[in-house]
Design an enzyme around this catalytic site. Structure first.
Site, short mmCIF file in Angstrom:
data_model
loop_
_atom_site.label_atom_id
_atom_site.label_comp_id
_atom_site.label_asym_id
_atom_site.label_seq_id
_atom_site.Cartn_x
_atom_site.Cartn_y
_atom_site.Cartn_z
N LYS A 1 0.85 -1.20 0.00
CA LYS A 1 0.00 0.00 0.00
C LYS A 1 0.88 1.25 0.00
CE LYS A 1 -0.24 -0.26 5.04
NZ LYS A 1 -1.08 -0.63 6.20
N TYR B 1 15.24 30.17 6.80
CA TYR B 1 14.13 31.01 7.30
C TYR B 1 14.13 31.11 8.82
CZ TYR B 1 12.18 30.53 2.60
OH TYR B 1 11.97 30.55 1.24
#
Ligand SMILES: *Cc1c(COP(=O)(O)O)cnc(C)c1O
Length: 400
Positions: free
Chosen positions: A33, A265
């Site tokens: 999956k 940042y």
């Protein structure tokens, strides 16, 4: 190449063989999956088949259908359904479908009447996980409805199954309680005349720690990718598993800067003195957790560093201190660990998550590069293998 996730299919095959050896009397379902936990569903399913996986498991029907479209013809189960299907497509593709409630059985039977192909159905009992699955209180009704549909020729009940909540914590009292409920649910279904081909409840941790839970089939996901389900279950080495994915990037910039230079940042990191900065062109758009800001481990030139400042969308910075490097040098975020590089488990610890998430979240922006492939038709079964012309054929003997 800017970055790549190298996927070692020889390691995956060796892991499948190691898991089969842990559950010698059971069949094995390779759980692929979520794009095989980020490793690539089609090549991983194929490699698992080559190593003898009798079953492929997916969450979504669309994932199972995509594997059929890619040519997989073996037994397959998918388990996460919502109203609307695609029931008919799955039935026509010969995919086993999981049913947890009457609404699903009704939709399925309607699709079967339309297409005329009987369905293969696995009934799921919620033995305590509290997610999908029929409650023990509703089990009689679901079993009766499935038996009626079977007698009407609409379907065959091929499996009865469940899923553990805490198998990654060996000895957790819920494990025994779930096993007891499961055994009762199977016995009841069989007394009512159902004859499932497979009864199954074991995920990777139960496969590795609890032989009593193996029944007819074990469903292994994370361990197949060489990752331990939890530290309590053991390290990959202790479990005889080898991590399959190596995530690396080419440094995009290396430069000298003075002390006191803010990095990325928010200037969450400031260089303590004159130093060398390396720019790694991977960010949260690539699936690198932003919570790895200031914590994520990365190897450059055989040495480990920690992410300096914030992980941005596309990039982050390493402070190499007095060490040198050049643009284009390799930065390894995680891999098997035998070159000294961090592992996915190391990233999980550093970012407050589990290694399952670390590999699964690597996005489609990062190309998957496959190694250790063996050609079509050159199948392996169990421990019985021949050498094939793969570029790292030596690994074929790793599990021997
Ligand atoms: C994901 C999943 C598995 C595999 O779990 P692992 O811990 O990765 O082995 C097995 N069964 C079901 C129902 C799942 O959703």
């Amino acid at each position: 190449m800017r970055a790549r996730a190298l996927v070692d299919l020889a390691a995956l095959r060796a892991n499948v063989r190691a898991l089969r050896a842990r559950a010698p009397r059971a069949q094995l379902m390779a759980v692929v999956k979520a794009n095989a936990y980020g490793h690539g569903a089609v090549p991983c399913a194929k490699a698992a088949r080559q190593a003898g996986a009798e079953w492929i498991g997916t969450a979504l029907p669309q994932e199972a259908l995509a594997l059929r479209a890619a040519g997989d013809t073996g037994r397959m189960l998918c388990w996460l359904w919502t109203p609307g299907g695609p029931w008919r497509e799955a039935v026509e593709a010969g995919i086993d479908v999981s049913v947890s409630g009457l609404w699903a059985l009704e939709e399925l039977c309607a699709a079967v009447r339309e297409c005329g192909v009987p369905a293969r159905v696995q009934l799921k009992i919620d033995t305590g996980l509290g997610r999908n699955g029929c409650t023990p209180g509703d089990w009689e009704k679901l079993v009766a409805a499935a038996r009626d549909a079977e007698e009407a020729g609409l379907l065959k009940v091929t499996g009865v199954w469940s899923h553990f909540a805490c198998a990654d914590e060996p000895g957790h009292p819920s494990i025994r309680a779930q096993l007891d409920v499961f055994k009762d649910a199977v016995a009841y279904a069989e007394r009512q005349g159902l004859a499932p081909e497979v009864r199954h409840i074991a995920n990777s941790p139960a496969t590795l720690t609890l032989p009593e839970a193996h029944f007819d089939l074990v469903r292994t996901g994370v361990a197949m990718y060489g990752i331990s389900p939890s530290p309590e279950v053991g390290t990959p080495e202790e479990l005889g598993l080898r991590p399959v994915m190596t995530l690396s990037a080419s440094l995009a910039s290396v430069k000298r800067v003075p002390g006191g230079h803010g990095i990325s940042y928010g200037h969450a990191y400031t260089t303590p003195g004159e130093t060398t900065l390396a720019l790694v062109p991977l960010g949260y758009a690539d699936g690198i957790p932003r919570s790895g800001s200031g914590t994520g481990p990365v190897m450059v030139g055989g040495k480990r560093y920690t992410v300096a400042g914030r992980v941005a969308m596309d990039q982050f910075v390493l402070d190499l201190g007095g060490d040198s490097a050049e643009a284009g040098d390799e930065a390894v975020l995680f891999g098997p660990g035998d070159r000294g590089e961090p592992t996915a488990e190391d990233w999980a610890r550093a970012t407050g998550t589990i290694a399952y998430e670390v590999v699964t979240r690597i996005s489609s922006r990062v190309p998957r590069v496959y190694t250790g492939e063996i050609p079509d038709g050159a199948g392996e079964t169990g421990g019985d293998r021949t050498a094939h012309g793969s570029d790292n054929g030596a690994d074929e003997d790793a599990g021997a």
